[in-house]
Design an enzyme around this catalytic site. Structure first.
Site, PDB file in Angstrom:
ATOM      1  CG  ASP A  13      -1.840   1.242   1.234  1.00  0.00           C
ATOM      2  OD1 ASP A  13      -2.468   1.508   0.193  1.00  0.00           O
ATOM      3  OD2 ASP A  13      -1.901   1.950   2.246  1.00  0.00           O
ATOM      4  CB  SER A  14       0.187   4.731  -0.934  1.00  0.00           C
ATOM      5  OG  SER A  14      -1.054   4.833  -0.275  1.00  0.00           O
ATOM      6  CE1 TYR A  45       2.923   5.630  -3.459  1.00  0.00           C
ATOM      7  CE2 TYR A  45       1.897   3.713  -4.462  1.00  0.00           C
ATOM      8  CZ  TYR A  45       2.994   4.308  -3.861  1.00  0.00           C
ATOM      9  OH  TYR A  45       4.140   3.587  -3.683  1.00  0.00           O
ATOM     10  CB  CYS A  76      -2.655   0.887  -2.711  1.00  0.00           C
ATOM     11  SG  CYS A  76      -2.789   2.625  -3.142  1.00  0.00           S
ATOM     12  CG  ASN A  77      -9.081   1.006  -3.170  1.00  0.00           C
ATOM     13  OD1 ASN A  77     -10.100   0.478  -3.562  1.00  0.00           O
ATOM     14  ND2 ASN A  77      -8.652   0.846  -1.922  1.00  0.00           N
ATOM     15  CB  THR A  78      -4.330   5.031  -5.803  1.00  0.00           C
ATOM     16  OG1 THR A  78      -5.303   5.745  -5.031  1.00  0.00           O
ATOM     17  CG2 THR A  78      -3.758   5.940  -6.859  1.00  0.00           C
ATOM     18  CD  GLU A 153      -2.763   9.167   6.057  1.00  0.00           C
ATOM     19  OE1 GLU A 153      -1.797   9.932   6.197  1.00  0.00           O
ATOM     20  OE2 GLU A 153      -2.719   8.114   5.386  1.00  0.00           O
ATOM     21  CB  CYS A 188     -10.275   5.107  -0.684  1.00  0.00           C
ATOM     22  SG  CYS A 188      -8.847   5.921   0.062  1.00  0.00           S
ATOM     23  CB  THR A 189      -6.563   1.933   2.000  1.00  0.00           C
ATOM     24  OG1 THR A 189      -6.039   3.242   1.716  1.00  0.00           O
ATOM     25  CG2 THR A 189      -6.004   0.920   1.035  1.00  0.00           C
ATOM     26  CG  HIS A 190      -7.078   6.318   4.283  1.00  0.00           C
ATOM     27  ND1 HIS A 190      -6.262   5.648   3.392  1.00  0.00           N
ATOM     28  CD2 HIS A 190      -6.255   7.060   5.068  1.00  0.00           C
ATOM     29  CE1 HIS A 190      -5.004   5.995   3.617  1.00  0.00           C
ATOM     30  NE2 HIS A 190      -4.972   6.849   4.625  1.00  0.00           N
TER      31      HIS A 190
HETATM   32  N1  DGL Z   1      -4.091   3.885  -0.353  1.00  0.00           N
HETATM   33  C1  DGL Z   1      -4.742   4.861  -1.185  1.00  0.00           C
HETATM   34  C2  DGL Z   1      -5.945   4.237  -1.870  1.00  0.00           C
HETATM   35  O1  DGL Z   1      -6.497   3.248  -1.428  1.00  0.00           O
HETATM   36  C3  DGL Z   1      -5.157   6.091  -0.393  1.00  0.00           C
HETATM   37  C4  DGL Z   1      -3.995   6.928   0.122  1.00  0.00           C
HETATM   38  C5  DGL Z   1      -3.163   7.556  -0.977  1.00  0.00           C
HETATM   39  O2  DGL Z   1      -3.672   8.414  -1.724  1.00  0.00           O
HETATM   40  O3  DGL Z   1      -1.995   7.170  -1.088  1.00  0.00           O
HETATM   41  O4  DGL Z   1      -6.364   4.731  -2.897  1.00  0.00           O
END
Ligand code: DGL
Length: 276
Positions: A13-14, A45, A76-78, A153, A188-190
């Site tokens: 993940d990012s 990301y 990570c979704n991105t 965060e 998105c992970t968050h």
């Molecule tokens: N992990 C990213 C996602 O799931 C979110 C945080 C980022 O932008 O790096 O898209």
């Protein structure tokens, strides 16, 4: 593909967000080794280009392979949305991303075949979820919610400011009921940390589907047999997942923030200095 009894799952993940995917995995498969790589020095990301994300992600995946990962999960979704093909091409191991499992779960949950997807700017801009849903005969409306990542965060998961921000984003998509959407897909992970807050503000009939949960189910199906065998052997003894973490920024900060996302203490963290 068959896996040895003790699979080593490498998650990428990012940053710390992908720990929501790790948490969902531990709940389903507690008895394998986990290596988690958080590229904390280079996040977010969600505002970066596909080329940059692919370059970072491939470097991280290679590192996880060197550490012994034999199944790779792009939490990570991105990174999944922008660089899945490049990541797959860079490894001999099976790679599971979050987009296909998320789209699959949203499809199964939608009666009206209309889904709303929320994610980062980059994920939404790639239309990866929309394509995955349309392939399954489901229409998708996508909405970028970039402010939600920094708010989570900050720890503001139940804060009036976050609620107001989420309300503004979502009133855009749910204000107009013309397409009859009945599922909100958290891309998105968050966002899983915002689930209780989102539940309060999205219309009651909307089902919330989480790509972290659906990805964990897909991974569990892949390693299922090995995991089940091991669980039976261990019998009544509580299963302890074997967790090891790598972070490109401060290990101390990863420990502090990571425990919140994982819901478990984060201990064994190694700082990694990846070359550009
Ligand atoms: N992990 C990213 C996602 O799931 C979110 C945080 C980022 O932008 O790096 O898209």
């Amino acid at each position: 593909m068959s896996y040895p009894k003790k699979t080593t799952i490498g998650l990428f993940d990012s940053g710390v967000g992908g720990l929501t995917v790790l948490r969902a995995l531990i709940d389903r498969i507690p008895d394998v080794n986990y290596l988690y790589f958080g590229d904390t020095a280079r996040l977010p990301y969600g505002s970066k280009s596909a080329e940059t994300v692919a370059h970072y992600a491939v470097g991280a995946i290679r590192y996880l392979e060197e550490q012994g990962a034999d199944l790779l999960v792009i939490a990570c979704n991105t990174a999944t949305a922008l660089a899945f093909k490049e990541i797959e091409a860079a490894t001999k191991f099976q790679v599971i991303g979050v987009v296909e499992p998320g789209a699959q779960a949203a499809t199964a949950a939608s009666t009206t075949r209309n889904v709303v997807v929320i994610g980062t700017e980059a994920t939404v801009g790639s239309h990866a979820y929309r394509v995955a849903l349309e392939t399954r005969g489901v229409s998708a409306r996508e909405k970028a919610c970039p402010l939600l990542v920094p708010l989570v965060e900050e720890g503001w998961v139940d804060h009036p400011v976050t609620e107001q921000v989420a309300q503004i984003y979502l009133s855009d998509v749910f204000g107009d009921q013309s397409d009859n959407a009945d599922v909100l897909l958290l891309g998105c992970t968050h966002y899983p940390l915002l689930r209780p807050l989102l539940r309060r503000i999205v219309p009651e009939h909307i089902e919330i589907v989480d790509s972290a949960e659906s990805t964990a189910e897909t991974v569990a199906a892949v390693v299922g047999k090995a995991g089940t065998r091991l669980s039976q052997e261990v019998g009544a003894r509580p299963l302890e997942p074997h967790l090891k973490f790598f972070a490109t920024d401060s290990a101390e900060k990863f420990i502090r923030m990571g425990s919140r996302f994982l819901g478990l203490p984060v201990k064994d963290v190694t700082h990694v200095g990846l070359k550009e």
